[in-house]
Write a protein that holds these residues in place. Structure first.
Motif, PDB file in Angstrom:
ATOM      1  N   THR A  70       0.830  -1.209   0.000  1.00  0.00           N
ATOM      2  CA  THR A  70       0.000   0.000   0.000  1.00  0.00           C
ATOM      3  C   THR A  70       0.864   1.259   0.000  1.00  0.00           C
ATOM      4  N   SER A  71       2.122   1.127   0.432  1.00  0.00           N
ATOM      5  CA  SER A  71       3.071   2.247   0.410  1.00  0.00           C
ATOM      6  C   SER A  71       4.477   1.663   0.260  1.00  0.00           C
ATOM      7  N   ALA A  72       5.450   2.537   0.135  1.00  0.00           N
ATOM      8  CA  ALA A  72       6.826   2.098  -0.086  1.00  0.00           C
ATOM      9  C   ALA A  72       7.313   1.217   1.063  1.00  0.00           C
ATOM     10  N   PRO A  73       7.780  -0.002   0.755  1.00  0.00           N
ATOM     11  CA  PRO A  73       8.328  -0.867   1.806  1.00  0.00           C
ATOM     12  C   PRO A  73       9.764  -0.473   2.132  1.00  0.00           C
ATOM     13  N   GLU A  84      14.762   1.710  -8.675  1.00  0.00           N
ATOM     14  CA  GLU A  84      13.340   2.022  -8.683  1.00  0.00           C
ATOM     15  C   GLU A  84      12.980   2.765  -9.961  1.00  0.00           C
ATOM     16  N   THR A  85      11.737   2.565 -10.404  1.00  0.00           N
ATOM     17  CA  THR A  85      11.221   3.276 -11.563  1.00  0.00           C
ATOM     18  C   THR A  85       9.706   3.346 -11.463  1.00  0.00           C
ATOM     19  N   ASP A  86       9.085   3.969 -12.444  1.00  0.00           N
ATOM     20  CA  ASP A  86       7.635   4.094 -12.510  1.00  0.00           C
ATOM     21  C   ASP A  86       7.087   3.083 -13.502  1.00  0.00           C
ATOM     22  N   LEU A  87       5.865   2.624 -13.243  1.00  0.00           N
ATOM     23  CA  LEU A  87       5.174   1.727 -14.157  1.00  0.00           C
ATOM     24  C   LEU A  87       3.719   2.163 -14.222  1.00  0.00           C
ATOM     25  N   LEU A 115      -0.682   4.667 -11.779  1.00  0.00           N
ATOM     26  CA  LEU A 115       0.769   4.783 -11.682  1.00  0.00           C
ATOM     27  C   LEU A 115       1.280   4.041 -10.455  1.00  0.00           C
ATOM     28  N   LEU A 116       2.277   3.193 -10.686  1.00  0.00           N
ATOM     29  CA  LEU A 116       2.912   2.435  -9.624  1.00  0.00           C
ATOM     30  C   LEU A 116       4.385   2.799  -9.548  1.00  0.00           C
ATOM     31  N   ASP A 145       9.006  -5.095  -5.799  1.00  0.00           N
ATOM     32  CA  ASP A 145       8.006  -4.493  -4.917  1.00  0.00           C
ATOM     33  C   ASP A 145       7.274  -3.403  -5.685  1.00  0.00           C
ATOM     34  N   LEU A 146       5.941  -3.397  -5.567  1.00  0.00           N
ATOM     35  CA  LEU A 146       5.090  -2.428  -6.267  1.00  0.00           C
ATOM     36  C   LEU A 146       4.197  -1.717  -5.262  1.00  0.00           C
ATOM     37  N   TRP A 147       3.992  -0.410  -5.454  1.00  0.00           N
ATOM     38  CA  TRP A 147       3.054   0.328  -4.620  1.00  0.00           C
ATOM     39  C   TRP A 147       2.525   1.514  -5.414  1.00  0.00           C
ATOM     40  N   PRO A 148       1.308   1.974  -5.083  1.00  0.00           N
ATOM     41  CA  PRO A 148       0.722   3.114  -5.804  1.00  0.00           C
ATOM     42  C   PRO A 148       1.559   4.374  -5.605  1.00  0.00           C
ATOM     43  N   SER A 149       1.568   5.218  -6.636  1.00  0.00           N
ATOM     44  CA  SER A 149       2.306   6.475  -6.581  1.00  0.00           C
ATOM     45  C   SER A 149       1.425   7.594  -7.121  1.00  0.00           C
TER      46      SER A 149
END
Length: 167
Positions: A70-73, A84-87, A115-116, A145-149
Protein backbone atom coordinates in the motif's frame (compact mmCIF):
# COMPACT_ATOMS: atom_id res chain seq x y z
CA UNK A 1 10.33 -19.31 -10.34
CA UNK A 2 10.13 -17.55 -13.68
CA UNK A 3 11.80 -18.31 -16.99
CA UNK A 4 14.43 -15.63 -17.62
CA UNK A 5 14.86 -16.44 -21.31
CA UNK A 6 17.66 -14.34 -22.85
CA UNK A 7 18.60 -13.19 -19.33
CA UNK A 8 15.42 -11.21 -18.65
CA UNK A 9 11.79 -11.32 -17.66
CA UNK A 10 8.99 -8.80 -18.14
CA UNK A 11 6.44 -7.23 -15.82
CA UNK A 12 3.82 -5.58 -18.07
CA UNK A 13 0.34 -4.16 -18.24
CA UNK A 14 -0.08 -6.08 -21.45
CA UNK A 15 -3.04 -4.48 -23.27
CA UNK A 16 -1.75 -0.88 -23.06
CA UNK A 17 1.80 -2.12 -23.75
CA UNK A 18 0.66 -4.00 -26.87
CA UNK A 19 -1.15 -0.87 -28.10
CA UNK A 20 1.97 1.25 -27.50
CA UNK A 21 4.28 -1.28 -29.19
CA UNK A 22 1.97 -1.53 -32.23
CA UNK A 23 2.50 2.19 -32.76
CA UNK A 24 6.19 2.45 -31.85
CA UNK A 25 7.80 -0.93 -32.65
CA UNK A 26 9.49 0.30 -35.82
CA UNK A 27 10.96 3.45 -34.24
CA UNK A 28 14.73 3.12 -34.80
CA UNK A 29 15.45 5.49 -31.89
CA UNK A 30 13.90 3.17 -29.30
CA UNK A 31 15.98 0.40 -27.74
CA UNK A 32 14.22 -3.00 -27.81
CA UNK A 33 12.56 -3.70 -24.44
CA UNK A 34 14.15 -0.48 -23.12
CA UNK A 35 17.64 -2.02 -23.18
CA UNK A 36 19.80 1.06 -23.66
CA UNK A 37 23.53 0.79 -22.99
CA UNK A 38 22.98 2.39 -19.57
CA UNK A 39 20.17 -0.07 -18.84
CA UNK A 40 22.41 -3.04 -19.60
CA UNK A 41 25.51 -1.88 -17.72
CA UNK A 42 24.23 0.38 -14.94
CA UNK A 43 20.64 0.01 -13.77
CA UNK A 44 19.95 -3.54 -15.08
CA UNK A 45 16.32 -2.92 -16.02
CA UNK A 46 14.80 -1.90 -19.34
CA UNK A 47 11.92 0.56 -19.11
CA UNK A 48 9.20 1.19 -21.68
CA UNK A 49 5.66 2.52 -21.29
CA UNK A 50 3.60 -0.06 -19.34
CA UNK A 51 6.57 -2.46 -19.16
CA UNK A 52 9.71 -3.24 -17.19
CA UNK A 53 12.32 -5.77 -18.31
CA UNK A 54 14.32 -7.16 -15.39
CA UNK A 55 17.83 -8.21 -16.40
CA UNK A 56 19.00 -11.43 -14.77
CA UNK A 57 22.42 -12.93 -14.19
CA UNK A 58 21.24 -16.25 -15.64
CA UNK A 59 19.48 -17.39 -18.82
CA UNK A 60 17.50 -19.94 -16.84
CA UNK A 61 14.65 -20.37 -14.40
CA UNK A 62 15.22 -17.75 -11.69
CA UNK A 63 13.66 -17.06 -8.33
CA UNK A 64 11.42 -14.02 -8.19
CA UNK A 65 9.13 -12.54 -5.58
CA UNK A 66 6.61 -9.93 -6.68
CA UNK A 67 4.76 -8.15 -3.87
CA UNK A 68 2.13 -5.39 -3.92
CA UNK A 69 2.23 -2.91 -1.02
CA UNK A 70 0.00 0.00 0.00
CA UNK A 71 3.07 2.25 0.41
CA UNK A 72 6.83 2.10 -0.09
CA UNK A 73 8.33 -0.87 1.81
CA UNK A 74 11.69 -0.79 3.53
CA UNK A 75 14.64 -1.76 1.36
CA UNK A 76 16.28 -5.16 1.75
CA UNK A 77 19.70 -4.55 3.32
CA UNK A 78 21.03 -7.81 1.87
CA UNK A 79 20.36 -6.73 -1.73
CA UNK A 80 23.42 -6.23 -3.92
CA UNK A 81 21.67 -3.86 -6.33
CA UNK A 82 18.42 -1.87 -5.98
CA UNK A 83 16.71 0.27 -8.62
CA UNK A 84 13.34 2.02 -8.68
CA UNK A 85 11.22 3.28 -11.56
CA UNK A 86 7.63 4.09 -12.51
CA UNK A 87 5.17 1.73 -14.16
CA UNK A 88 1.90 2.95 -15.61
CA UNK A 89 -0.60 0.10 -15.15
CA UNK A 90 -3.98 1.56 -16.16
CA UNK A 91 -5.80 -1.80 -16.33
CA UNK A 92 -4.48 -3.00 -12.97
CA UNK A 93 -3.57 -6.38 -14.48
CA UNK A 94 0.13 -7.25 -14.75
CA UNK A 95 1.58 -10.24 -16.58
CA UNK A 96 5.00 -11.80 -16.12
CA UNK A 97 6.74 -13.42 -19.07
CA UNK A 98 10.02 -13.53 -20.99
CA UNK A 99 11.09 -13.32 -24.66
CA UNK A 100 10.57 -17.04 -25.23
CA UNK A 101 7.16 -17.33 -23.60
CA UNK A 102 3.65 -16.23 -24.50
CA UNK A 103 2.56 -13.57 -21.97
CA UNK A 104 -0.88 -15.21 -21.88
CA UNK A 105 0.71 -18.39 -20.52
CA UNK A 106 2.58 -16.67 -17.70
CA UNK A 107 1.46 -15.70 -14.24
CA UNK A 108 -0.62 -12.57 -13.74
CA UNK A 109 -1.22 -10.27 -10.80
CA UNK A 110 -3.96 -7.77 -10.00
CA UNK A 111 -2.59 -4.43 -8.78
CA UNK A 112 -4.11 -1.01 -8.09
CA UNK A 113 -4.75 0.51 -11.53
CA UNK A 114 -2.76 3.63 -12.35
CA UNK A 115 0.77 4.78 -11.68
CA UNK A 116 2.91 2.43 -9.62
CA UNK A 117 6.37 2.75 -8.18
CA UNK A 118 8.49 -0.36 -8.71
CA UNK A 119 11.58 -1.37 -6.76
CA UNK A 120 13.70 -4.21 -8.16
CA UNK A 121 16.16 -5.67 -5.66
CA UNK A 122 18.87 -8.17 -6.60
CA UNK A 123 19.28 -10.31 -3.47
CA UNK A 124 22.14 -12.87 -3.56
CA UNK A 125 20.80 -16.41 -3.17
CA UNK A 126 21.94 -19.99 -3.47
CA UNK A 127 20.71 -22.35 -6.17
CA UNK A 128 16.94 -22.84 -6.01
CA UNK A 129 15.52 -26.06 -4.57
CA UNK A 130 13.80 -26.89 -7.85
CA UNK A 131 15.73 -28.12 -10.88
CA UNK A 132 16.94 -25.50 -13.38
CA UNK A 133 18.93 -25.77 -16.58
CA UNK A 134 22.17 -25.45 -14.60
CA UNK A 135 23.54 -22.66 -16.76
CA UNK A 136 26.26 -20.19 -15.77
CA UNK A 137 25.72 -17.07 -13.70
CA UNK A 138 25.14 -16.06 -10.11
CA UNK A 139 21.89 -16.87 -8.35
CA UNK A 140 19.74 -13.97 -7.16
CA UNK A 141 16.26 -13.58 -5.79
CA UNK A 142 14.73 -10.90 -8.02
CA UNK A 143 12.48 -9.09 -5.57
CA UNK A 144 9.95 -6.79 -7.25
CA UNK A 145 8.01 -4.49 -4.92
CA UNK A 146 5.09 -2.43 -6.27
CA UNK A 147 3.05 0.33 -4.62
CA UNK A 148 0.72 3.11 -5.80
CA UNK A 149 2.31 6.48 -6.58
CA UNK A 150 0.70 9.89 -6.95
CA UNK A 151 3.37 11.16 -9.37
CA UNK A 152 6.24 9.96 -11.55
CA UNK A 153 9.68 9.94 -9.91
CA UNK A 154 11.74 8.54 -12.79
CA UNK A 155 14.47 5.94 -12.58
CA UNK A 156 16.61 6.00 -9.43
CA UNK A 157 19.45 3.70 -8.48
CA UNK A 158 19.04 3.18 -4.75
CA UNK A 159 22.10 0.93 -4.39
CA UNK A 160 24.59 0.32 -7.20
CA UNK A 161 25.90 -3.22 -7.52
CA UNK A 162 29.20 -4.20 -9.17
CA UNK A 163 29.65 -3.16 -12.81
CA UNK A 164 30.37 -6.73 -13.92
CA UNK A 165 27.49 -8.65 -12.45
CA UNK A 166 26.21 -11.30 -14.85
CA UNK A 167 27.94 -14.37 -16.21
Amino acid sequence: MIDADHGQFYVQDLDPYDAWIAEHATDPDLAPAGWTKEAVYVHRIGVEPHSISVGTARDDMVESLITVHTSAPTTDSTAEHIVETDLDAPTGQLTMSSPGTDPGDGPSLTVPGGLLRVRVSYVPAGPPASDTNGGPGDHFLYQVDLWPSDRAHGLVIVKQGPEIWAG
